[in-house]
Design an enzyme around this catalytic site. Structure first.
Site, mmCIF file in Angstrom:
data_model
loop_
_atom_site.group_PDB
_atom_site.id
_atom_site.type_symbol
_atom_site.label_atom_id
_atom_site.label_comp_id
_atom_site.label_asym_id
_atom_site.label_seq_id
_atom_site.Cartn_x
_atom_site.Cartn_y
_atom_site.Cartn_z
ATOM 1 N N LYS A 53 41.271 38.602 37.592
ATOM 2 C CA LYS A 53 39.846 38.494 37.911
ATOM 3 C C LYS A 53 39.039 39.476 37.059
ATOM 4 O O LYS A 53 38.022 39.112 36.477
ATOM 5 C CB LYS A 53 39.618 38.764 39.408
ATOM 6 C CG LYS A 53 40.134 37.639 40.294
ATOM 7 C CD LYS A 53 40.196 38.012 41.777
ATOM 8 C CE LYS A 53 40.821 36.877 42.587
ATOM 9 N NZ LYS A 53 40.977 37.192 44.020
ATOM 10 N N GLN A 97 40.312 42.367 47.853
ATOM 11 C CA GLN A 97 41.487 41.481 47.836
ATOM 12 C C GLN A 97 42.227 41.556 49.169
ATOM 13 O O GLN A 97 42.453 42.647 49.705
ATOM 14 C CB GLN A 97 42.417 41.885 46.678
ATOM 15 C CG GLN A 97 43.567 40.935 46.417
ATOM 16 C CD GLN A 97 43.144 39.588 45.842
ATOM 17 O OE1 GLN A 97 42.080 39.450 45.245
ATOM 18 N NE2 GLN A 97 43.973 38.571 46.019
ATOM 19 N N ASP A 120 33.115 36.083 47.460
ATOM 20 C CA ASP A 120 34.299 35.387 47.987
ATOM 21 C C ASP A 120 33.907 34.355 49.043
ATOM 22 O O ASP A 120 34.705 33.489 49.396
ATOM 23 C CB ASP A 120 35.226 36.402 48.671
ATOM 24 C CG ASP A 120 36.471 36.705 47.862
ATOM 25 O OD1 ASP A 120 36.920 35.831 47.113
ATOM 26 O OD2 ASP A 120 36.987 37.835 48.007
HETATM 27 N N1 GUN Z 1 43.764 36.653 48.493
HETATM 28 C C1 GUN Z 1 44.177 35.406 48.156
HETATM 29 N N2 GUN Z 1 43.146 34.682 47.685
HETATM 30 C C2 GUN Z 1 42.068 35.481 47.716
HETATM 31 C C3 GUN Z 1 40.697 35.300 47.340
HETATM 32 O O1 GUN Z 1 40.257 34.239 46.884
HETATM 33 N N3 GUN Z 1 39.901 36.395 47.507
HETATM 34 C C4 GUN Z 1 40.357 37.566 48.026
HETATM 35 N N4 GUN Z 1 39.483 38.556 48.189
HETATM 36 N N5 GUN Z 1 41.609 37.754 48.390
HETATM 37 C C5 GUN Z 1 42.451 36.723 48.223
#
Ligand code: GUN
Length: 282
Positions: A53, A97, A120
């Site tokens: 990311k 995350q 998110d």
């Molecule tokens: N863990 C697995 N997928 C995601 C996501 O799209 N965003 C976040 N913040 N954590 C995750």
């Protein structure tokens, strides 16, 4: 029938490239879109996702900040990091995350993120807005699935869709988005009876359970569109999806591979949401 492959990697690259001029224009106007990614603890998969990311944000010319905190971080410490990012004018989007280490209340932390910076789409305000068809940040993985569905060119109005898996991150928002595409939606989960039959009736199958090849190819209705959100480790260490790929591809009209299907789309949608957050705040 042999399915056509929905190449998420290619679609994601196309979508990311389309953001470049917007990032450049915002930067030229004095506000470079900024993304903060917070990683707590040492879950190896999370570390990989977070790195991907941050790297993509950098490639697109965005401002990005990765905050890595030890597994011993307390909830109060993490909340104060979020408060700092909420107040920081350089940051348009905040991503914490998940999963978070035991002892930290995930909901408490995600609720602390300002809805306007919640790229998110996990904050209950954004969840509620999504269900009411009002402008909201939409969770990135299901938003990416919608983009892939659009690429099939199929008219989904009135079609039967099944979502397997009821997580807040994928399954539940996916149901809201499929309803917005005028599908008739079934949400299947671990207590669903006769899953094979439920899947066998569906024109669109979204598998988001996290169990390797749990959805059998023989269940798929001929001509169905199959989207595999699962990322699971095979016994040989390679990645595999929730769907028995080769057998499903024999019957489906379209199918996503794992890797290279939904995964890259999640990151592209995160970048899209961040640029949108920046445009709204600029
Ligand atoms: N863990 C697995 N997928 C995601 C996501 O799209 N965003 C976040 N913040 N954590 C995750």
């Amino acid at each position: 029938m042999s399915a056509r492959v929905l190449d998420g990697k290619a679609v994601a690259a196309e979508m990311s490239n389309a953001l470049r001029p917007q990032v450049a224009a915002l930067s030229a106007a004095g506000h470079t879109p900024g993304l903060a990614v917070v990683l707590v603890g040492d879950d190896p998969a999370s570390a990989v996702y977070v790195r991907l990311k941050s790297r993509r944000a950098e490639e697109l010319g965005m401002y990005h900040r990765q905050i890595t905190l030890p597994a011993t971080t307390t909830e109060a410490e993490l909340l104060s990091v979020v408060d700092g990012l909420n107040a920081d004018p350089a940051i348009d989007g905040i991503l914490v995350q998940v999963p978070l280490p035991a002892g930290i209340d995930k909901d408490r932390v995600l609720d602390q993120i300002l809805p306007a910076k919640d790229v998110d789409g996990f904050h209950p305000v954004n969840t509620g807005r999504l269900w009411q068809r009002r402008a909201a940040f939409v969770p990135c993985t299901p938003a990416g699935v919608v983009e892939l569905l659009k690429r099939t060119g199929a008219d989904l109005r009135g079609k039967d869709a099944v979502v397997i898996g009821r997580s807040n991150i994928v399954g539940k928002p996916m149901v809201a988005l499929l309803e917005q595409l005028d599908c008739t939606v079934t949400l299947a989960h671990s207590r669903t009876r006769n899953l094979a039959e439920v899947v066998g009736r569906a024109d669109v199958v979204i598998a988001a359970v996290g169990v390797l090849e749990m959805v059998k190819g023989a269940w798929i209705k001929p001509g169905a569109i199959v989207i595999d959100v699962g990322v699971n480790k095979r016994p040989d260490g390679k990645l595999g999806g929730d769907v028995e790929y080769a057998a499903a591809a024999e019957r489906a009209s379209w199918i996503t591979p794992v890797p290279g299907g939904v995964g890259p789309m999640t990151i592209a949608m995160l970048m899209t949401n961040t640029v949108r957050a920046a445009s709204t705040r600029a």
